[in-house]
Motif scaffolding. Structure first.
Motif, short mmCIF file in Angstrom:
data_model
loop_
_atom_site.label_atom_id
_atom_site.label_comp_id
_atom_site.label_asym_id
_atom_site.label_seq_id
_atom_site.Cartn_x
_atom_site.Cartn_y
_atom_site.Cartn_z
N LYS A 65 0.84 -1.20 0.00
CA LYS A 65 0.00 0.00 0.00
C LYS A 65 0.88 1.26 0.00
O LYS A 65 0.66 2.20 -0.77
N SER A 66 1.91 1.26 0.85
CA SER A 66 2.81 2.42 0.96
C SER A 66 3.72 2.54 -0.27
O SER A 66 4.03 3.66 -0.71
N THR A 67 4.15 1.39 -0.82
CA THR A 67 5.01 1.42 -2.00
C THR A 67 4.26 2.01 -3.20
O THR A 67 4.83 2.74 -4.00
N LYS A 68 2.96 1.70 -3.29
CA LYS A 68 2.14 2.27 -4.37
C LYS A 68 2.11 3.80 -4.25
O LYS A 68 2.28 4.52 -5.25
N GLN A 69 1.91 4.30 -3.04
CA GLN A 69 1.89 5.75 -2.83
C GLN A 69 3.24 6.38 -3.17
O GLN A 69 3.32 7.43 -3.79
N LEU A 70 4.31 5.70 -2.75
CA LEU A 70 5.66 6.19 -3.04
C LEU A 70 5.92 6.22 -4.55
O LEU A 70 6.48 7.19 -5.08
N SER A 71 5.49 5.19 -5.24
CA SER A 71 5.66 5.11 -6.69
C SER A 71 4.94 6.27 -7.39
O SER A 71 5.47 6.88 -8.32
N LYS A 72 3.74 6.61 -6.91
CA LYS A 72 2.97 7.74 -7.46
C LYS A 72 3.73 9.06 -7.27
O LYS A 72 3.81 9.89 -8.18
N VAL A 73 4.25 9.27 -6.04
CA VAL A 73 4.96 10.51 -5.72
C VAL A 73 6.20 10.66 -6.60
O VAL A 73 6.49 11.75 -7.13
N VAL A 74 6.93 9.56 -6.79
CA VAL A 74 8.15 9.60 -7.60
C VAL A 74 7.80 9.93 -9.05
O VAL A 74 8.48 10.76 -9.69
N LEU A 75 6.75 9.33 -9.58
CA LEU A 75 6.35 9.60 -10.97
C LEU A 75 5.95 11.06 -11.14
O LEU A 75 6.25 11.68 -12.16
N SER A 76 5.31 11.63 -10.13
CA SER A 76 4.86 13.03 -10.23
C SER A 76 6.00 14.03 -10.05
O SER A 76 6.02 15.06 -10.72
N HIS A 77 6.92 13.74 -9.15
CA HIS A 77 7.88 14.78 -8.73
C HIS A 77 9.35 14.48 -9.05
O HIS A 77 10.20 15.35 -8.86
N GLY A 115 1.84 0.26 -14.03
CA GLY A 115 1.94 -0.57 -12.83
C GLY A 115 1.03 -0.07 -11.73
O GLY A 115 0.35 -0.86 -11.05
N ILE A 116 1.01 1.26 -11.57
CA ILE A 116 0.15 1.87 -10.54
C ILE A 116 -1.33 1.63 -10.85
O ILE A 116 -2.13 1.30 -9.98
N GLU A 117 -1.68 1.76 -12.14
CA GLU A 117 -3.08 1.59 -12.56
C GLU A 117 -3.55 0.13 -12.43
O GLU A 117 -4.65 -0.15 -11.98
N SER A 118 -2.68 -0.80 -12.83
CA SER A 118 -3.08 -2.22 -12.86
C SER A 118 -2.87 -2.94 -11.53
O SER A 118 -3.43 -4.00 -11.29
N ASN A 119 -2.00 -2.36 -10.67
CA ASN A 119 -1.57 -2.99 -9.41
C ASN A 119 -0.78 -4.28 -9.64
O ASN A 119 -0.61 -5.08 -8.71
N ASP A 120 -0.29 -4.50 -10.87
CA ASP A 120 0.52 -5.70 -11.15
C ASP A 120 1.93 -5.56 -10.58
O ASP A 120 2.58 -6.55 -10.26
N TYR A 121 2.39 -4.32 -10.47
CA TYR A 121 3.74 -4.05 -9.94
C TYR A 121 3.81 -2.56 -9.63
O TYR A 121 3.03 -1.76 -10.15
N TYR A 122 4.76 -2.19 -8.76
CA TYR A 122 5.03 -0.77 -8.48
C TYR A 122 6.52 -0.54 -8.65
O TYR A 122 7.34 -1.31 -8.13
N LEU A 123 6.86 0.51 -9.37
CA LEU A 123 8.28 0.80 -9.62
C LEU A 123 8.75 1.96 -8.75
O LEU A 123 7.98 2.84 -8.39
#
Length: 309
Positions: free
Chosen positions: A237-249, A265-273
């Motif tokens: 759950k936290s890694t998904k949020q972190l992945s979003k922040v990194v992609l944005s900023h 990855g964020i949209e499908s929940n198959d993986y988070y980078l």
């Protein structure tokens, strides 16, 4: 001459954030390693490494005892005899190639070594980290000292703040588990110094500083706590949020061709980078609850499994 082996590392969490007191968690990655060797029939690679060591020796001499005493005479002799760093650690990939080299040089030539075989105190760890930060600055312009420390100790390291650092245990791997931390090869070599410069420029903006504190560091800290507690649900759950922040900023640190893959990855929940080290190329770190799904979604790329949940 063949020196002891020094391993690569992976900073699971804390890239950039540890500069501003986020938590960080770094683990040894024994798949890659390096050692000091001598070669009387040198290859092009060993000659290049030998030249870098000559330049590095000059740099170490300029540190003027701030990192302790070194046997420069012996180091010069060994370099003249063809010493080089024989390493399988890919350079510019965020897995600590320069850190392993720094650890090897310190281990071989420091005359008043901080030894860790007996009592591993916080004071010793901080002293080593400070020494290694200065030693590694030759390669990156600015270094936290964490990569060489990890390579030197070959233990997981937990950073709670700039001056709070300890060797830590991590949960045992579930070798049959589908939850996985993996490395994705971007196919592009990254350079640390330009990425750190971009970050420092961004830090001059008040909005970026607020985002770092209120979002990036918050999610990073949650990831570290969840990983160490073995709380897989909170971790993802936290890694998904972190992945979003990194992609944005942190877009400049992500190679352009991976922007869409990151979002998918964020949209499908198959993986988070997330970034592996400073970014800009090299490896990208991935987290998935189902490695089969991730492999299918990322079938065009080479994945290396690092840890199983």
């Amino acid at each position: 001459m063949k020196g002891p082996l020094f391993y690569s590392k992976i900073l699971l969490f804390g890239e950039y954030g540890i500069i501003k007191d986020s938590k960080g968690l770094s683990i040894p990655y024994n798949f890659y390693k390096g050692a000091l060797k001598s070669d009387h029939n040198p290859s092009a690679e060993s000659l290049e490494s030998n030249t870098i060591l000559s330049e590095y020796l000059i740099y170490l001499k300029t540190l003027d005892n701030t990192v302790g005493q070194f046997n420069f005479e012996q180091m010069q002799k060994d370099i003249s005899n063809g010493m080089y760093f024989d390493s399988s650690i890919p350079q510019g990939y965020g897995v600590g190639s320069s850190g392993a080299l720094v650890a090897a040089i310190y281990d071989k030539y420091a005359t008043e070594k901080v030894t860790v075989l007996e009592n591993l105190t916080r004071v010793k760890l901080l002293k080593l980290k400070t020494i290694f930060a200065q030693m590694e600055s030759f390669f990156h312009g600015k270094s936290s000292g964490l990569d060489p420390l990890n390579s030197y100790l070959s233990l997981p390291i937990l950073i709670s703040a700039q001056d709070q650092i300890e060797a830590t245990g991590i949960p045992s791997q579930n070798t049959t588990g589908k939850g996985t931390v993996f490395l994705l090869d971007s196919g592009v070599v990254g350079e640390t110094a330009p990425m750190v410069q971009i970050f420092m420029q961004k830090m001059k903006q008040e909005g970026f500083r607020s985002m770092l504190k209120d979002q990036f560091i918050k999610h990073t800290d949650h990831c570290v706590d969840a990983f160490l507690a073995g709380d897989v649900h909170t971790l993802f759950k936290s890694t998904k949020q972190l992945s979003k922040v990194v992609l944005s900023h942190f877009k400049p640190m992500i190679p352009k061709k991976f922007h869409q893959l990151w979002a998918s990855g964020i949209e499908s929940n198959d993986y988070y980078l997330k970034l592996c080290g400073s970014g800009g190329g090299g490896y990208i770190l991935g987290f998935t609850e189902d490695i089969d799904k991730a492999r299918k979604a990322l079938s065009d790329y080479k994945l290396e499994v690092v840890y199983n949940f």
